[in-house]
Design a protein around this motif. Structure first.
Motif, PDB file in Angstrom:
ATOM      1  N   LYS A 290      28.118  38.588  53.500  1.00 43.99           N
ATOM      2  CA  LYS A 290      27.369  39.372  52.503  1.00 43.99           C
ATOM      3  C   LYS A 290      28.151  39.443  51.191  1.00 43.99           C
ATOM      4  O   LYS A 290      29.369  39.631  51.190  1.00 43.99           O
ATOM      5  CB  LYS A 290      27.123  40.790  53.043  1.00 43.99           C
ATOM      6  CG  LYS A 290      26.371  41.686  52.055  1.00 43.99           C
ATOM      7  CD  LYS A 290      26.007  43.038  52.663  1.00 43.99           C
ATOM      8  CE  LYS A 290      25.519  43.995  51.594  1.00 43.99           C
ATOM      9  NZ  LYS A 290      25.181  45.318  52.110  1.00 43.99           N
ATOM     10  N   LYS A 291      27.430  39.259  50.081  1.00 46.51           N
ATOM     11  CA  LYS A 291      28.086  39.233  48.763  1.00 46.51           C
ATOM     12  C   LYS A 291      27.976  40.567  48.041  1.00 46.51           C
ATOM     13  O   LYS A 291      26.989  41.287  48.182  1.00 46.51           O
ATOM     14  CB  LYS A 291      27.435  38.153  47.890  1.00 46.51           C
ATOM     15  CG  LYS A 291      27.831  36.746  48.271  1.00 46.51           C
ATOM     16  CD  LYS A 291      27.212  35.746  47.292  1.00 46.51           C
ATOM     17  CE  LYS A 291      27.661  34.342  47.629  1.00 46.51           C
ATOM     18  NZ  LYS A 291      26.962  33.346  46.810  1.00 46.51           N
ATOM     19  N   TYR A 292      28.984  40.864  47.244  1.00 45.94           N
ATOM     20  CA  TYR A 292      29.020  42.102  46.450  1.00 45.94           C
ATOM     21  C   TYR A 292      29.441  41.789  45.020  1.00 45.94           C
ATOM     22  O   TYR A 292      30.392  41.030  44.800  1.00 45.94           O
ATOM     23  CB  TYR A 292      30.048  43.083  47.032  1.00 45.94           C
ATOM     24  CG  TYR A 292      29.831  43.413  48.482  1.00 45.94           C
ATOM     25  CD1 TYR A 292      29.136  44.560  48.859  1.00 45.94           C
ATOM     26  CD2 TYR A 292      30.326  42.575  49.483  1.00 45.94           C
ATOM     27  CE1 TYR A 292      28.936  44.868  50.197  1.00 45.94           C
ATOM     28  CE2 TYR A 292      30.127  42.864  50.818  1.00 45.94           C
ATOM     29  CZ  TYR A 292      29.431  44.011  51.180  1.00 45.94           C
ATOM     30  OH  TYR A 292      29.246  44.296  52.505  1.00 45.94           O
ATOM     31  N   ILE A 293      28.742  42.389  44.062  1.00 46.01           N
ATOM     32  CA  ILE A 293      29.230  42.378  42.682  1.00 46.01           C
ATOM     33  C   ILE A 293      30.352  43.399  42.620  1.00 46.01           C
ATOM     34  O   ILE A 293      30.231  44.497  43.172  1.00 46.01           O
ATOM     35  CB  ILE A 293      28.114  42.810  41.698  1.00 46.01           C
ATOM     36  CG1 ILE A 293      26.889  41.919  41.827  1.00 46.01           C
ATOM     37  CG2 ILE A 293      28.652  42.854  40.263  1.00 46.01           C
ATOM     38  CD1 ILE A 293      26.946  40.635  41.066  1.00 46.01           C
ATOM     39  N   ASP A 294      31.440  43.041  41.968  1.00 47.05           N
ATOM     40  CA  ASP A 294      32.601  43.913  41.966  1.00 47.05           C
ATOM     41  C   ASP A 294      32.756  44.657  40.641  1.00 47.05           C
ATOM     42  O   ASP A 294      33.129  44.069  39.633  1.00 47.05           O
ATOM     43  CB  ASP A 294      33.862  43.088  42.254  1.00 47.05           C
ATOM     44  CG  ASP A 294      35.116  43.934  42.209  1.00 47.05           C
ATOM     45  OD1 ASP A 294      35.021  45.130  42.515  1.00 47.05           O
ATOM     46  OD2 ASP A 294      36.181  43.399  41.869  1.00 47.05           O
ATOM     47  N   PHE A 295      32.491  45.948  40.673  1.00 44.39           N
ATOM     48  CA  PHE A 295      32.732  46.809  39.506  1.00 44.39           C
ATOM     49  C   PHE A 295      34.001  47.643  39.723  1.00 44.39           C
ATOM     50  O   PHE A 295      34.119  48.747  39.212  1.00 44.39           O
ATOM     51  CB  PHE A 295      31.535  47.750  39.274  1.00 44.39           C
ATOM     52  CG  PHE A 295      30.405  47.138  38.471  1.00 44.39           C
ATOM     53  CD1 PHE A 295      30.356  45.777  38.184  1.00 44.39           C
ATOM     54  CD2 PHE A 295      29.372  47.939  37.973  1.00 44.39           C
ATOM     55  CE1 PHE A 295      29.310  45.211  37.435  1.00 44.39           C
ATOM     56  CE2 PHE A 295      28.323  47.396  37.216  1.00 44.39           C
ATOM     57  CZ  PHE A 295      28.305  46.025  36.948  1.00 44.39           C
ATOM     58  N   THR A 296      34.956  47.115  40.503  1.00 40.95           N
ATOM     59  CA  THR A 296      36.173  47.886  40.781  1.00 40.95           C
ATOM     60  C   THR A 296      37.463  47.166  40.378  1.00 40.95           C
ATOM     61  O   THR A 296      38.486  47.797  40.143  1.00 40.95           O
ATOM     62  CB  THR A 296      36.317  48.221  42.285  1.00 40.95           C
ATOM     63  OG1 THR A 296      36.727  47.048  43.004  1.00 40.95           O
ATOM     64  CG2 THR A 296      35.012  48.731  42.875  1.00 40.95           C
ATOM     65  N   SER A 297      37.443  45.848  40.352  1.00 44.34           N
ATOM     66  CA  SER A 297      38.662  45.043  40.121  1.00 44.34           C
ATOM     67  C   SER A 297      39.800  45.450  41.050  1.00 44.34           C
ATOM     68  O   SER A 297      40.962  45.367  40.656  1.00 44.34           O
ATOM     69  CB  SER A 297      39.192  45.175  38.686  1.00 44.34           C
ATOM     70  OG  SER A 297      38.239  44.870  37.740  1.00 44.34           O
TER      71      SER A 297
END
Ligand SMILES: *Cc1c(COP(=O)(O)O)cnc(C)c1O
Length: 389
Positions: A39-46
């Motif tokens: 499963k893929k996630y956009i990363d807004f955390t770095s």
């Protein structure tokens, strides 16, 4: 190994100090990562402000792998090339006089605290060793940086804490009340990160710097989270037009590898002399090789302007969401104040929909990679819009 098995093994063998989300991340590329189920996630955390160039930036991977194949470590008894280049770039970019390398934010802050106390000791002798920090700050997890942290919840269980810290609300009245002849430094974050993405007031900062300069009280800027382009300037101090005496960096500097740095002004260069400080891993060649690639990308006016522009866009798009009361922060360090929902619930919902976000206090906190593309921002925003409608 399926996720449940991974989780069981983790809980069994790793001290339970973190409240992890129910997901095991295995790989990433740019601002997108993948869990063990694909499963893929956009990363807004770095990775909490660390992966400045996103996951597996090709230039970064190449430099780090090549350095690993050449020289991983030799100790600070010898000169090496990567830290040599990194220090030169940091001095040129910030105008600081010299740099000390460690491995983390807390370690950088310890170095800054030692430098401030030694400066005062050399000049004024014993007893001028107190450091004023601000309420709601966060400076690290070592016994000393916990003491420096201006939040009572961090001052439990692990005492006795390091002496010599006093706390002031971020206004001049409070600072003046906290300062007497025994104070050698004031330590601050320009935007309090863990405290909920709370920027300091510009008038206060300017007055504070003038006040400290008059009294030869050093200002230590903890830019562990705000530094290295995160806010759209290389240092957050640039937004305020002030020059701290000491600045610490860490999170975003290595682009994914552990590194911290203490930057001191030219006139403080002589304070930490031979044998006054050290760190076995400090200036590690692989970490510095990674950091050199980060700086090659970030120390660039256009790159920084783009970070600022992406931040403005995110801010504008989020401000109109139904459940959003306000958006604080600068560049790609943003805090979203919610009207109804709890930040933790929002983070969980976002995760389920394929977006990683952070929380800080009662806010949702966003720290996307500085290299995030418009398309990745759009995809992440879509999910946030859904959740915050
Ligand atoms: C994260 C952080 C620290 C601590 O850094 P570590 O690398 O976890 O030791 C210190 N100060 C600030 C402002 C931070 O955001």
């Amino acid at each position: 190994m399926n996720f449940q098995k991974i989780k069981e093994q983790d809980k069994k063998n790793i001290l339970n100090t973190y409240n992890r989300f129910d997901v095991c991340i295995e790989s990433g590329k740019g601002a997108v990562c993948k869990d063990v189920n694909g499963k893929k996630y956009i990363d807004f955390t770095s990775g909490i402000g660390v992966n400045s160039l996103g996951f597996c930036h090709p230039e970064w991977v190449k430099a780090v792998s090549e350095q690993a194949g050449k020289l991983a470590h030799i100790s600070n008894l010898y000169y090496t090339l990567p830290d040599n280049e990194l220090a030169k770039t940091l001095c040129e970019q910030t105008g600081c006089g010299a740099v000390f390398f460690g491995n983390s934010g807390a370690e950088a802050n310890e170095g800054a605290i030692k430098t401030a106390r030694k400066y005062s000791f050399d000049k004024y002798g014993k007893g001028r060793d107190q450091i004023v920090t601000l309420t709601n700050s966060f400076h690290g997890r070592t016994v000393t940086t916990l003491a420096a942290t201006g939040q009572d919840v961090f001052h439990q269980y692990f005492g006795p804490f390091t002496q010599g810290f006093r706390y002031a609300e971020p206004n001049m009245e409070a600072v003046e009340a906290a300062v007497d002849g025994s104070v050698c430094a004031v330590m601050l974050e320009f935007i309090q990160g863990e405290g909920g993405v709370v920027p300091l007031d510009e008038k206060f900062v300017k007055a504070l710097f003038a006040f400290c300069q008059e009294r030869d009280i050093l200002v230590i800027a903890d830019e562990v989270q705000t530094g290295v382009g995160r806010t759209g300037k290389f240092l957050a101090s640039e937004h305020y037009g002030v020059r701290p005496d000491i600045t610490t960096l860490a999170k975003g500097l290595g682009g994914g590898l552990p590194i911290g740095a203490v930057l001191v002004e030219e006139r403080l260069k002589g304070v930490m002399g031979y044998s006054s400080h050290g760190s076995t891993f400090g200036g590690n060649p692989i970490a510095c090789a990674g950091a050199n690639v980060v700086l090659r990308n970030v120390c660039n006016e256009r790159f920084l302007r783009e970070v600022a522009a992406k931040g403005e866009k995110l801010k504008a798009c989020l401000s109109v969401c139904g459940d959003v009361a306000a958006v604080t922060g600068k560049g790609l360090m943003l805090g979203v104040q919610l009207k109804k929902q709890k930040a933790g619930d929002v983070a969980q919902k976002c995760l389920e929909k394929g977006l990683l976000v952070l929380t800080a206090k009662e806010k949702v906190r966003l720290l996307p990679p500085l290299t995030i593309t418009d398309d990745e921002i759009k995809k992440g925003l879509q999910i946030l819009w859904d959740v915050l409608a």
